[in-house]
Design a protein around this motif. Structure first.
Motif, PDB file in Angstrom:
ATOM      1  N   LEU A  42       0.816  -1.213   0.000  1.00  0.00           N
ATOM      2  CA  LEU A  42       0.000   0.000   0.000  1.00  0.00           C
ATOM      3  C   LEU A  42       0.853   1.269   0.000  1.00  0.00           C
ATOM      4  O   LEU A  42       0.442   2.298  -0.525  1.00  0.00           O
ATOM      5  CB  LEU A  42      -0.943   0.011   1.205  1.00  0.00           C
ATOM      6  N   VAL A  43       2.054   1.210   0.574  1.00  0.00           N
ATOM      7  CA  VAL A  43       2.927   2.374   0.658  1.00  0.00           C
ATOM      8  C   VAL A  43       3.750   2.557  -0.623  1.00  0.00           C
ATOM      9  O   VAL A  43       4.000   3.685  -1.050  1.00  0.00           O
ATOM     10  CB  VAL A  43       3.848   2.273   1.894  1.00  0.00           C
ATOM     11  N   PHE A  44       4.162   1.453  -1.234  1.00  0.00           N
ATOM     12  CA  PHE A  44       5.031   1.519  -2.409  1.00  0.00           C
ATOM     13  C   PHE A  44       4.505   2.448  -3.504  1.00  0.00           C
ATOM     14  O   PHE A  44       5.279   3.264  -4.016  1.00  0.00           O
ATOM     15  CB  PHE A  44       5.280   0.121  -2.974  1.00  0.00           C
ATOM     16  N   PRO A  51       5.464   9.911  -7.573  1.00  0.00           N
ATOM     17  CA  PRO A  51       6.492  10.812  -8.116  1.00  0.00           C
ATOM     18  C   PRO A  51       6.765  10.580  -9.606  1.00  0.00           C
ATOM     19  O   PRO A  51       6.969  11.544 -10.354  1.00  0.00           O
ATOM     20  CB  PRO A  51       7.727  10.508  -7.273  1.00  0.00           C
ATOM     21  N   VAL A  52       6.777   9.325 -10.040  1.00  0.00           N
ATOM     22  CA  VAL A  52       6.982   9.040 -11.464  1.00  0.00           C
ATOM     23  C   VAL A  52       5.840   9.626 -12.289  1.00  0.00           C
ATOM     24  O   VAL A  52       6.062  10.209 -13.361  1.00  0.00           O
ATOM     25  CB  VAL A  52       7.137   7.522 -11.713  1.00  0.00           C
ATOM     26  N   ALA A  53       4.618   9.514 -11.805  1.00  0.00           N
ATOM     27  CA  ALA A  53       3.467  10.082 -12.513  1.00  0.00           C
ATOM     28  C   ALA A  53       3.567  11.608 -12.583  1.00  0.00           C
ATOM     29  O   ALA A  53       3.247  12.206 -13.616  1.00  0.00           O
ATOM     30  CB  ALA A  53       2.166   9.664 -11.831  1.00  0.00           C
ATOM     31  N   SER A  56       6.206  12.488 -15.146  1.00  0.00           N
ATOM     32  CA  SER A  56       5.654  12.258 -16.490  1.00  0.00           C
ATOM     33  C   SER A  56       4.680  13.360 -16.885  1.00  0.00           C
ATOM     34  O   SER A  56       4.680  13.817 -18.029  1.00  0.00           O
ATOM     35  CB  SER A  56       4.954  10.902 -16.558  1.00  0.00           C
ATOM     36  N   ALA A  57       3.859  13.794 -15.949  1.00  0.00           N
ATOM     37  CA  ALA A  57       2.918  14.873 -16.243  1.00  0.00           C
ATOM     38  C   ALA A  57       3.649  16.168 -16.555  1.00  0.00           C
ATOM     39  O   ALA A  57       3.287  16.897 -17.489  1.00  0.00           O
ATOM     40  CB  ALA A  57       1.966  15.070 -15.061  1.00  0.00           C
ATOM     41  N   GLU A  58       4.703  16.458 -15.807  1.00  0.00           N
ATOM     42  CA  GLU A  58       5.479  17.673 -16.048  1.00  0.00           C
ATOM     43  C   GLU A  58       6.159  17.635 -17.417  1.00  0.00           C
ATOM     44  O   GLU A  58       6.109  18.601 -18.170  1.00  0.00           O
ATOM     45  CB  GLU A  58       6.529  17.847 -14.945  1.00  0.00           C
TER      46      GLU A  58
END
Length: 105
Positions: A42-44, A51-53, A56-58
């Protein structure tokens, strides 16, 4: 009108792309026990996937053209490495997608 994926569909695609589905969760639960194993699962996503998302959005706002991460690589390292990145990512996806039905059988 073009068909759009709903939130649930996007979550499932991300789940199966990132971790291949539930395959491997047995080892996590056996090694850490149910509380630690479920807590880790649940934490992973919050420590890694969010942060990866956001990155990617940026980058997607900086490169609004079609081409995904290959555009980012091309801007930094040139077309040769962009092709390498795209090609080997495709090969990895094909081989990865072919492995999971075998593991589940």
């Amino acid at each position: 009108a073009a068909a759009r994926m709903g939130l649930g569909s996007v979550v499932m695609v991300i789940f199966f792309t990132i971790c291949g589905g539930p395959i491997g969760s047995e080892e996590v639960l056996a090694a850490g026990g149910p509380a630690i194993g479920m807590g880790a699962m649940l934490v992973f996503p919050w420590l890694y996937c969010v942060p990866v998302a956001l990155i990617s959005a940026e980058l997607s706002t900086q490169f609004p053209e079609d081409g995904s991460f290959t555009l980012w690589v091309a801007a930094c390292f040139g077309r040769f490495w962009a092709f390498q990145d795209g090609y080997w990512s495709w090969v990895s996806g094909v081989l990865d997608s072919a492995m999971y039905p075998v593991f589940a059988a």
